[in-house]
Design a protein around this motif. Structure first.
Motif, short mmCIF file in Angstrom:
data_model
loop_
_atom_site.label_atom_id
_atom_site.label_comp_id
_atom_site.label_asym_id
_atom_site.label_seq_id
_atom_site.Cartn_x
_atom_site.Cartn_y
_atom_site.Cartn_z
N SER A 131 0.73 -1.12 0.07
CA SER A 131 -0.19 0.11 0.33
C SER A 131 0.62 1.27 0.07
O SER A 131 0.40 2.23 -0.53
CB SER A 131 -1.08 0.01 1.25
OG SER A 131 -1.79 -1.39 1.55
N MET A 132 1.88 1.12 0.95
CA MET A 132 2.42 2.28 0.76
C MET A 132 3.74 2.27 -1.12
O MET A 132 3.77 3.66 -1.03
CB MET A 132 3.65 2.70 1.91
CG MET A 132 3.29 2.65 3.03
SD MET A 132 2.10 4.10 3.58
CE MET A 132 0.19 3.33 3.37
N HIS A 133 4.26 1.68 -0.78
CA HIS A 133 4.64 1.95 -3.00
C HIS A 133 3.77 1.70 -3.31
O HIS A 133 4.09 3.12 -4.61
CB HIS A 133 5.10 -0.07 -3.56
CG HIS A 133 5.86 0.23 -4.29
ND1 HIS A 133 6.84 -0.09 -3.67
CD2 HIS A 133 5.49 0.24 -4.87
CE1 HIS A 133 7.84 -0.30 -4.92
NE2 HIS A 133 6.49 0.58 -5.81
N ARG A 134 2.10 1.89 -3.76
CA ARG A 134 1.48 2.44 -4.37
C ARG A 134 1.18 4.51 -3.60
O ARG A 134 0.70 5.40 -4.36
CB ARG A 134 0.21 2.06 -4.17
CG ARG A 134 0.61 -0.12 -4.69
CD ARG A 134 -1.01 -0.34 -5.46
NE ARG A 134 -2.32 -0.28 -4.22
CZ ARG A 134 -1.80 -1.77 -3.15
NH1 ARG A 134 -1.05 -2.25 -3.86
NH2 ARG A 134 -2.39 -1.81 -2.01
N ALA A 135 1.19 3.98 -2.56
CA ALA A 135 1.34 5.73 -2.22
C ALA A 135 2.37 6.29 -2.45
O ALA A 135 1.87 7.52 -3.58
CB ALA A 135 1.36 6.00 -0.54
N ALA A 136 3.34 5.88 -2.90
CA ALA A 136 4.66 6.54 -3.30
C ALA A 136 4.26 6.87 -5.11
O ALA A 136 5.18 7.35 -4.79
CB ALA A 136 5.90 5.39 -3.05
N GLN A 137 3.71 5.35 -5.72
CA GLN A 137 3.94 6.06 -6.61
C GLN A 137 2.85 7.12 -7.40
O GLN A 137 3.19 7.81 -7.92
CB GLN A 137 3.22 4.82 -7.61
CG GLN A 137 4.41 3.66 -7.20
CD GLN A 137 4.38 2.66 -8.13
OE1 GLN A 137 3.20 2.29 -7.24
NE2 GLN A 137 5.10 1.17 -8.34
N ALA A 138 1.44 7.10 -6.61
CA ALA A 138 0.77 8.12 -6.92
C ALA A 138 1.50 9.47 -6.22
O ALA A 138 1.09 10.34 -7.04
CB ALA A 138 -0.21 7.93 -6.11
N ILE A 139 2.55 9.44 -5.02
CA ILE A 139 2.68 11.18 -4.58
C ILE A 139 3.71 11.69 -6.13
O ILE A 139 3.89 12.24 -6.35
CB ILE A 139 3.29 10.80 -3.37
CG1 ILE A 139 3.03 10.51 -2.20
CG2 ILE A 139 3.89 12.05 -3.05
CD1 ILE A 139 3.12 10.06 -0.81
N ILE A 140 4.86 10.76 -5.99
CA ILE A 140 5.45 11.48 -7.40
C ILE A 140 4.71 11.89 -8.94
O ILE A 140 4.84 12.34 -9.25
CB ILE A 140 6.32 9.76 -7.79
CG1 ILE A 140 7.44 9.53 -6.20
CG2 ILE A 140 7.34 9.75 -9.20
CD1 ILE A 140 7.96 8.23 -6.64
N ALA A 141 3.09 11.00 -8.96
CA ALA A 141 3.33 10.93 -10.15
C ALA A 141 1.51 12.33 -9.99
O ALA A 141 0.93 12.28 -11.16
CB ALA A 141 2.23 9.76 -10.28
N VAL A 142 1.85 13.08 -9.21
CA VAL A 142 1.18 14.72 -8.83
C VAL A 142 1.28 15.47 -9.46
O VAL A 142 2.30 15.40 -9.29
CB VAL A 142 0.96 15.14 -7.20
CG1 VAL A 142 0.66 16.19 -7.22
CG2 VAL A 142 0.49 13.59 -6.49
N PRO A 143 0.94 16.17 -10.54
CA PRO A 143 1.41 16.51 -11.18
C PRO A 143 1.93 17.93 -10.76
O PRO A 143 1.56 18.56 -9.07
CB PRO A 143 0.14 17.61 -12.40
CG PRO A 143 -1.30 16.51 -11.17
CD PRO A 143 -1.20 15.82 -10.73
#
Length: 573
Positions: free
Chosen positions: A404-416
């Motif tokens: 879950s935290m790995h997915r969170a990290a990817q989502a954070i990086i992807a925030v424009p």
């Protein structure tokens, strides 16, 4: 090997009695290990009896396919052992009328001998009997003639087609011809990820190393044609299908039925992925999948792995596959969904607005430059500690925190970057990103916390330290309100609340912001360590009670992790 059995000597009989107990249309035939339709019409009124069977351990085959429209009887040998001639003969005599019986036999020596001898004895007694041999294992095509190949999971499709032909009143010769045509236009290939274990046996018949799979595996644990390295699902599916397509000489425009079969210990999740990849592979070849089924249809006890079967179709075979049956293990018409995706009703503009994009100006560009590296640091810290989070959560939860935290990290990086033009919009955009990226409990908690923090900051263009502390306080309160937990319950709050209090106290004491944040990080780390001695009173860990003591709470450790990752960036913000 732990098994849910009584006496290994009686597993087959007890299994059949259990099946019959929840299938009112079948019964056990006397002292034989045979499941038979019950009731049957009077002998003169019976259509052709369709009988199959073999060794047990392949459930739901064969007993699960007994019923009007499929099998009249299933003859079940001991585990992975052909049934006796007398058992097959008893099934023929009990289920066949003047129209005779069709025996569908998988191509194994023991099955051919015992079903073949039973057929001769039945014919000698005046019962017409035909035999259809299924040899659908294409993995052996480079080693043996087709009539010497093994019969495996595709046999279930032959059961269905022959049973439907018999149910509509076709004569024995025609039912047999239809079944042979199906068998001749059928190909199957399987793969094992490890061995299987017989009841009463301590170890699996064979073991595969972590870096091995067995291609072309049979259904009794017998070796395949090649031992090779594991592959991604799509590559493996393509490997299996390439052999099937070549063996059947399938061409563009042809129509097929597709069966993805689990071997006993394969999760439905993985079988669904194989189905996805198989459908796409056949579609790329312009082969039309008319019907498709995913599940466990003919297993090998507890073997992890799967097989793929492809049956060339025409209108006649399709109608027989679609015909009704009361067999409880047949899943029904395998209708293919050709449109699996629809677009959401909200617009792209709605999505951009929710993401918090702001027009670029000097102030917003300032925040973009400051916030982007800080958020990237958090993301990288979460990824680097994924294994730690998984381990902690596995000891007291379901083990999904790291992922879950790995997915969170990817989502954070992807925030424009355009969404980071102000502190409030940045927190709102993070809330939306994490809400969409993380399921389970972490997603709602973090999304709610960030949304509350965003609202606390509001339109403040240049928030001070006390404003940020107030936003963190609001985040902690939002988590407590949503989940019902409080400090001391062994949750993420046991790190977050001490950090908030330390930050507030330090800022009010006129500490420099960097030093105040360092105190908050220290308080969070101390709070996370303290959870190791707490009895959980909220969340999934609460089910363990005192058994969770000794391991820090994973959620609290995550809080300390991201707070520390932000520390080098605090003075700049």
């Amino acid at each position: 090997m732990k098994k849910l059995v009584n006496d290994p000597s009686f597993v087959v009989r007890e299994m059949l009695e259990g099946i019959a107990r929840t299938a009112p249309h079948v019964a056990v035939l006397g002292d034989e290990n045979v499941l038979i339709r019950n009731p049957l019409p009077s002998a003169p009124a019976r259509s052709v009896a369709v009988i199959s069977g073999g060794g047990s351990g392949h459930e739901p085959a064969h007993g699960g396919y007994v019923g009007q429209g499929m099998l009249s009887a299933a003859v079940c040998g001991e585990v992975f052992t052909s049934p006796s001639t007398d058992a097959v003969l008893a099934a023929i005599r009990a289920s066949a009328g003047p129209n005779g019986a069709l025996l569908i036999v998988k191509n194994y020596t023991g099955d051919r001998l015992n079903f073949g001898l039973a057929a001769e004895l039945a014919r000698a007694g005046g019962i017409p009997v035909e035999i259809v041999i299924v040899a659908d294992d294409v993995s052996l095509r480079g080693h043996t003639e087709r009539n010497q190949r093994r019969g495996i999971a595709g046999t279930v499709l032959v059961h269905k087609i022959a049973g439907a032909a018999a149910a509509r009143g076709d004569a024995l010769g025609l039912v047999a011809a239809i079944a042979r045509s199906a068998a001749e236009n059928l190909g199957t290939m399987g793969v094992a990820l490890d061995g299987c274990t017989l009841p009463g046996v301590e170890k699996a018949g064979f073991r595969l190393a972590d870096d091995e799979i067995e291609l072309g595996m049979g259904i009794h644990g017998e070796k395949g044609v090649e031992r090779t390295a594991p592959m991604a699902a799509g590559v493996l599916t393509e490997t299996l299908l390439a052999n099937i397509v070549e063996d059947l000489a399938l061409k563009s425009g042809e129509r097929v039925a597709l069966l993805v079969n689990g071997l006993g210990a394969t999760p439905q999740m993985e079988l669904a992925i194989i189905m996805r990849d198989a459908f796409e592979s056949l579609s790329r070849r312009q082969v039309v999948v008319e019907r498709a089924w995913t599940g466990t249809f003919l297993s090998a006890l507890n073997m992890p792995g799967c097989s793929i079967s492809v049956l060339r179709l025409d209108d006649a075979k399709l109608a027989l596959l679609d015909a009704d049956t009361e067999a409880h293990a047949w899943p029904g018409i395998g209708t293919v969904n050709r449109q699996i995706r629809i677009e959401p009703a909200f617009s792209a503009a709605d999505t951009r607005a929710e993401a918090g994009a702001t027009p670029a100006d000097a102030a917003s560009e300032h925040w973009m430059r400051l916030l982007k590296p800080a958020l990237d640091a958090v993301a990288h810290a979460l990824i680097e500690n994924e294994a730690l989070f998984t381990d902690l959560d596995s000891r007291a939860g379901d083990g999904d925190l790291g992922a879950s935290m790995h997915r969170a990290a990817q989502a954070i990086i992807a925030v424009p970057q355009s969404a980071l033009g102000s502190p409030g919009s940045a927190l709102g955009a993070l809330s939306t990103a994490l809400r969409r990226a993380i399921a389970g409990s972490s997603g709602p908690f973090y999304a709610t916390a960030l949304l509350r923090a965003s609202r606390t900051l509001g339109e403040t263009a240049q928030p001070g330290a006390l404003d940020w502390a107030a936003a963190m306080r609001g985040a902690a309160e939002a988590i407590s309100e949503l989940g019902g937990a409080k400090p001391g319950d062994r949750t993420m709050l046991d790190a977050l609340v001490p950090a908030v209090e330390a930050l507030e106290n330090a800022v009010k004491s006129a500490c420099p912001v960097g030093e105040a944040w360092a105190q908050a990080v220290s308080a969070a780390e101390s709070g996370a360590r303290t959870t190791a001695q707490m009895t959980p009173r909220a969340g999934r860990a609460s089910y363990l009670g005192a058994r969770a003591i000794g391991t820090p709470d994973g959620g609290a450790v995550v809080v300390a992790c991201w707070l520390k990752a932000l520390q080098p960036h605090i003075d700049a913000v």
